[in-house]
Design a protein around this motif. Structure first.
Motif, PDB file in Angstrom:
ATOM      1  N   LYS A  10      22.095   3.799  -5.674  1.00 30.13           N
ATOM      2  CA  LYS A  10      21.465   5.104  -5.850  1.00 30.13           C
ATOM      3  C   LYS A  10      22.147   5.846  -6.986  1.00 30.13           C
ATOM      4  O   LYS A  10      23.248   5.444  -7.387  1.00 30.13           O
ATOM      5  N   HIS A  11      21.601   6.908  -7.462  1.00 28.99           N
ATOM      6  CA  HIS A  11      20.280   7.456  -7.169  1.00 28.99           C
ATOM      7  C   HIS A  11      19.461   7.116  -8.390  1.00 28.99           C
ATOM      8  O   HIS A  11      19.771   7.616  -9.487  1.00 28.99           O
ATOM      9  N   PHE A  39      18.700   6.864  10.356  1.00 32.68           N
ATOM     10  CA  PHE A  39      20.012   7.008   9.738  1.00 32.68           C
ATOM     11  C   PHE A  39      20.677   8.258  10.268  1.00 32.68           C
ATOM     12  O   PHE A  39      20.027   9.111  10.880  1.00 32.68           O
ATOM     13  N   THR A  41      23.091  15.503   6.760  1.00 35.08           N
ATOM     14  CA  THR A  41      23.286  15.279   5.326  1.00 35.08           C
ATOM     15  C   THR A  41      22.122  15.876   4.539  1.00 35.08           C
ATOM     16  O   THR A  41      21.931  15.576   3.380  1.00 35.08           O
ATOM     17  N   PHE A  94      16.441  12.568  -6.941  1.00 38.01           N
ATOM     18  CA  PHE A  94      15.723  13.833  -6.800  1.00 38.01           C
ATOM     19  C   PHE A  94      15.127  14.329  -8.119  1.00 38.01           C
ATOM     20  O   PHE A  94      14.171  15.094  -8.120  1.00 38.01           O
ATOM     21  N   MET A 143      17.688   3.529  -3.826  1.00 37.58           N
ATOM     22  CA  MET A 143      17.240   4.878  -3.436  1.00 37.58           C
ATOM     23  C   MET A 143      16.801   5.643  -4.686  1.00 37.58           C
ATOM     24  O   MET A 143      17.531   5.696  -5.667  1.00 37.58           O
ATOM     25  N   ARG A 200      28.588  16.004  -7.906  1.00 36.25           N
ATOM     26  CA  ARG A 200      28.455  14.621  -7.455  1.00 36.25           C
ATOM     27  C   ARG A 200      29.124  13.639  -8.403  1.00 36.25           C
ATOM     28  O   ARG A 200      29.078  12.431  -8.159  1.00 36.25           O
ATOM     29  N   PHE A 258      24.179   3.609   2.400  1.00 34.91           N
ATOM     30  CA  PHE A 258      23.604   4.275   1.221  1.00 34.91           C
ATOM     31  C   PHE A 258      24.647   4.326   0.104  1.00 34.91           C
ATOM     32  O   PHE A 258      25.104   5.398  -0.311  1.00 34.91           O
ATOM     33  N   ASP A 302      25.345   7.099   5.414  1.00 33.50           N
ATOM     34  CA  ASP A 302      26.095   7.336   4.184  1.00 33.50           C
ATOM     35  C   ASP A 302      27.542   6.881   4.367  1.00 33.50           C
ATOM     36  O   ASP A 302      28.420   7.668   4.702  1.00 33.50           O
ATOM     37  N   ASP A 312      15.005   9.515  -1.639  1.00 28.13           N
ATOM     38  CA  ASP A 312      16.120  10.310  -1.151  1.00 28.13           C
ATOM     39  C   ASP A 312      15.542  11.298  -0.123  1.00 28.13           C
ATOM     40  O   ASP A 312      14.328  11.384   0.088  1.00 28.13           O
ATOM     41  N   TYR A 313      16.442  12.018   0.492  1.00 27.16           N
ATOM     42  CA  TYR A 313      16.135  12.916   1.612  1.00 27.16           C
ATOM     43  C   TYR A 313      15.002  13.888   1.255  1.00 27.16           C
ATOM     44  O   TYR A 313      15.208  14.783   0.432  1.00 27.16           O
ATOM     45  N   MET A 351      12.114   8.916   3.241  1.00 19.18           N
ATOM     46  CA  MET A 351      13.243   9.408   4.039  1.00 19.18           C
ATOM     47  C   MET A 351      12.968  10.816   4.555  1.00 19.18           C
ATOM     48  O   MET A 351      12.830  11.756   3.770  1.00 19.18           O
ATOM     49  N   TRP A 386      31.612  13.468   1.359  1.00 16.17           N
ATOM     50  CA  TRP A 386      30.916  12.266   1.813  1.00 16.17           C
ATOM     51  C   TRP A 386      31.788  11.333   2.640  1.00 16.17           C
ATOM     52  O   TRP A 386      31.849  10.127   2.382  1.00 16.17           O
ATOM     53  N   GLU A 418      27.586  16.748  -2.971  1.00 22.72           N
ATOM     54  CA  GLU A 418      26.206  17.227  -3.124  1.00 22.72           C
ATOM     55  C   GLU A 418      26.134  18.749  -3.065  1.00 22.72           C
ATOM     56  O   GLU A 418      26.813  19.388  -2.252  1.00 22.72           O
TER      57      GLU A 418
END
Ligand code: NOJ
Length: 758
Positions: free
Chosen positions: A205-206, A78, A57, A252, A249, A166, A152, A108, A284-285, A315, A423, A511
């Motif tokens: 999130k987010h 995760f 992801t 970005f 979460m 998104r 998530f 997710d 977030d990632y 993360m 997702w 995403e």
């Protein structure tokens, strides 16, 4: 004597613990554990990794995971699921790490785990919070049966820009409805007792404002006034916090020039001090590391900034893991900050019951009994049917008769790969029902189906590759596009009814899937235009993850059903609606523009000083080339029944603090079939200390009406419904005139007026 004293002290502390509240017991337990932890082990808890044994992801995966687990340098994992894999990792932590602190396992799980429900934007169109809560409950049961204890979700970012891919993952443009849905999802996932083996911790999130990315380009800058944040974008996150969400979460994007992940105002002042959030915040990632590219400094600096801001868990990026010790020595972070973050993560594990039983969610017999069951699939079918929105139905082309020949056409008509939508990381495409299968299932042998693909999703091979990031590129047929269209026209000629299924591939939204063109891809538009030209009644089923701008389709098609990406049972649910086994009731939660130039577009906008309200348009707020109004407004959706609304009646025309007014309307089903209608209440504050929106949703009721039945619907209006944040960010209602609107969507309403006197 000393032994007796020691015994007495132990007994006393045991009795003390036994007499404590559950919260105090947790605090005592966690403090005891932390007193044994080294600094390295504490920082280890702040580290969330993905070992790459599952579905990617993000663009990097963690290295050396097993070794780090042994060394107590991992707090959670995760991206993996299933009892075997989870057991393998948890066993490592329990048998080989010094303090045997259990890991937390997240994923997710966005719209279902393995039984996939419609994408969240579709789910929101049901306007049915009980139904949405049920989908989250089933997702939690399946996820926990597969070893997971953390999801998530919900994603509650308000989005008004269809270019942003998104938008598919949230509940659309409205903060009031978005808040109700946020609460329902948190309840569905977490239930009332997180230690149960079928509940999971949610992660809202987010945080925050991620849906307001400039020009709809993913990860782009956001910038907005505080007053807009508080009134229009923050309410759904706050609703999730108020509902007890266990984790948050960070997003970005930047806010006020500071990336959310390192934004102290956001993560501490707002979230913890103002809202009283008690759980933990995960980045977030790699969003800690991405602060380097944002221009905030090197990895050590940005990691320290994130911890200072109130971030607890990092993360994938391992900035905390690799730099916090140095920052502690340099004095840019404190031991207390590391302790606080560690404590919050350990408390989450405690709340999940992991210290009592680290293998609580690992049970080999559960997946077989609880995942993708006939019951779950049936629920998915019902929920999917309720998320679809009928956009057009000329001369009652729908519902289709269960007889004769149906021409089923289009690249999405018989395509397992694209049914689940974005997702659905643990969903299995092969288990999905296509529209062709659904039509067969629902009509039995009474209908004969003739099929033609008609077009590729796209003819552009580079684009086909972009929209299939996790698999082989979206298939492009060896035939010439014109030949495919000719075949489709021949097939249509043989049929009594033509159903064409077109739209987006699943990964054209989600995403990193922003678009500047909101039309159907050219290949599909050509096909549909050719079918329109045949003059045959044409039913269009749309599968897409965002509002599309399709005025030409509204013009040419006989009927349009917005089916979104409806999940595992998509085909059956679509067929249920097409044949009238279910009378559609979905209503849009996002405005559909006429063209991309109208975007961002939303119903609850301001009036401006020069609104265009008819007459000479010069010097008015409008466009030269298109009207201001969307193609389909927020709240819009048709039914096979038709509903009429009487005048809005108010119990009083003056409202005083502490009192309420009842606004009533009688709704009549003029049709010959029973149907559901979502009756919507909007309010406008006519004069304010700050400019107020033209309309704001403040209530809705979904009612079932038998054929020709009339029902009186009441809404109670109190001062609460009139409150907003003023320029001092004070939340209050201001006395004066208000309008109430009630109707079938945000455009077609009846109105009445009252006054708030204080
Ligand atoms: C990035 C996405 O923004 C977020 O929604 C997701 O939960 C994480 N990756 C983890 O996969």
């Amino acid at each position: 004597m000393r032994r007796t004293l020691l015994l007495l002290v132990t007994l006393f502390s045991l009795l003390h613990i036994a007499a404590q509240t559950p919260d105090a017991k947790m605090k005592t337990f966690v403090a005891g554990l932390m007193s044994k932890m080294t600094l390295d082990e504490k920082i280890g808890q702040l580290n969330l990794v993905t070992p790459g044994w599952g579905v990617p992801t993000g663009s990097v995966v963690s290295k050396g995971v097993e070794d780090n687990i042994r060394k107590g340098r991992v707090g959670g994992l995760f991206g993996i699921f299933g009892p075997d894999k989870v057991r393998q990792a948890q066993t490592l932590a329990m048998n080989e790490s010094r303090l045997k602190i259990p890991l937390i396992f997240g994923l997710d799980v966005i719209h279902g785990h393995k039984t996939i429900f419609p994408i969240p934007l579709g789910l929101s169109c049901s306007w049915d919070t009980a139904l949405i809560e049920r989908s989250a409950r089933i997702a939690a049961t399946e996820a926990s049966a597969d070893g997971l204890c953390w999801v998530f979700s919900p994603m509650v970012d308000i989005a008004r820009d269809a270019r942003w891919g998104r938008i598919a993952e949230g509940s659309g443009e409205d903060p009031y409805l978005g808040s109700k849905i946020a609460r329902a999802m948190v309840k569905g996932y977490q239930g009332t007792d997180l230690t149960k083996d079928n509940t999971v911790m949610a992660c809202v999130k987010h945080f925050a404002l991620y849906g307001a990315a400039e020009s709809g380009r993913d990860y782009n800058t956001t910038d907005m006034s505080r007053i807009r944040m508080y009134n229009e974008y923050l309410p759904p996150y706050k609703a999730a916090v108020d509902a007890g969400v266990g984790s948050v979460m960070s997003s970005f994007n930047e806010i006020d020039g500071i990336p959310a992940t390192g934004n102290r105002w956001l993560l501490t002042n707002l979230l913890r001090t103002q809202w009283g959030f008690k759980g933990f915040v995960v980045s977030d990632y790699t969003s800690v590391n991405e602060m380097i590219a944002h221009g905030m400094g090197d990895l050590q600096a940005v990691s320290a900034q994130a911890l200072n801001a109130g971030l607890d868990m990092d993360m994938v990026g391992e900035g905390f893991l690799t730099t916090l010790q140095k920052s502690l020595k340099a004095g840019t972070v404190t031991t207390k900050q590391i302790d606080d973050a560690c404590r919050r993560i350990l408390e989450a594990k405690y709340r999940l019951g992991l210290f009592d039983d680290p293998f609580r969610y690992v049970n080999d017999t559960r997946p077989g009994k609880e995942i993708l069951t006939a019951e779950n699939r049936q629920a998915a079918r019902e929920i999917a049917a309720r998320s679809m929105v009928l956009l057009k139905n000329d001369r009652q082309v729908l519902p289709l008769k269960k007889s004769g020949t149906i021409a089923l056409i289009g690249p999405l008509a018989n395509n397992h790969t694209e049914m689940l939508g974005t997702w659905a990381v643990s969903g299995d495409n092969t288990k999905s029902i296509t529209i062709q299968q659904g039509i067969q299932n629902v009509s039995g042998n009474s209908v004969s189906i003739v099929y033609a693909k008609g077009a590729n999703i796209t003819d552009d091979s580079a684009f086909a590759k972009r929209i299939s990031p996790f698999a082989k590129p979206t298939e492009i047929d060896a035939r010439h596009p014109d030949d495919m269209i000719h075949e489709a026209i021949d097939v249509a000629a043989k049929a009594d009814a033509v159903v064409v299924v077109v739209g987006e591939a699943a990964e054209m939204s989600g995403e990193s899937a922003s678009r500047t063109d909101l039309d159907l891809p050219g290949s599909q538009r050509k096909l549909v235009e050719a079918l329109i030209k045949t003059g045959k009644p044409l039913v269009v089923v749309l599968l897409n993850g965002r509002p599309l701008a399709l005025p030409w389709l509204q013009e040419g098609a006989s009927a349009i059903l917005e089916a979104w990406f409806a999940g595992t049972e998509a085909g059956n649910a679509i067929a249920d609606v097409l044949f009238g086994n279910y009378n559609p009731s979905g209503k849009l939660t996002t405005s559909f523009p006429r063209n991309v130039g109208q975007v961002p577009i939303y119903y609850n906008h301001k009036n401006t000083g020069r609104p265009f309200e008819g007459g000479d348009p010069k010097f008015k707020s409008d466009y030269l080339d298109v009207v201001n109004e969307p193609l389909y407004p927020f709240g819009y959706g048709l039914s096979y029944s038709s509903f009429s609304y009487d005048t809005v009646l108010l119990s009083e025309t003056t409202l005083r603090p502490g009192q309420s007014i009842t606004a009533s309307v009688t709704v009549t089903n003029k049709g010959d079939v029973a149907g559901e209608e979502t009756v919507q209440l909007y309010i406008r504050d006519m004069v304010g200390s700050v400019t107020r929106p033209l309309k704001e949703l403040k209530g809705f009721k979904k009612i079932m009406l038998k054929a020709h039945e009339a029902v009186k619907v009441d809404f109670s209006i109190t001062e609460n419904e009139l409150k907003f944040y003023n320029s001092d960010l004070k939340y209050a209602a201001e006395p004066g005139d208000f309008k109430v609107f009630i109707g079938t969507n945000s455009r077609d309403v009846k109105e009445a007026a009252f006054r708030l006197v204080k």
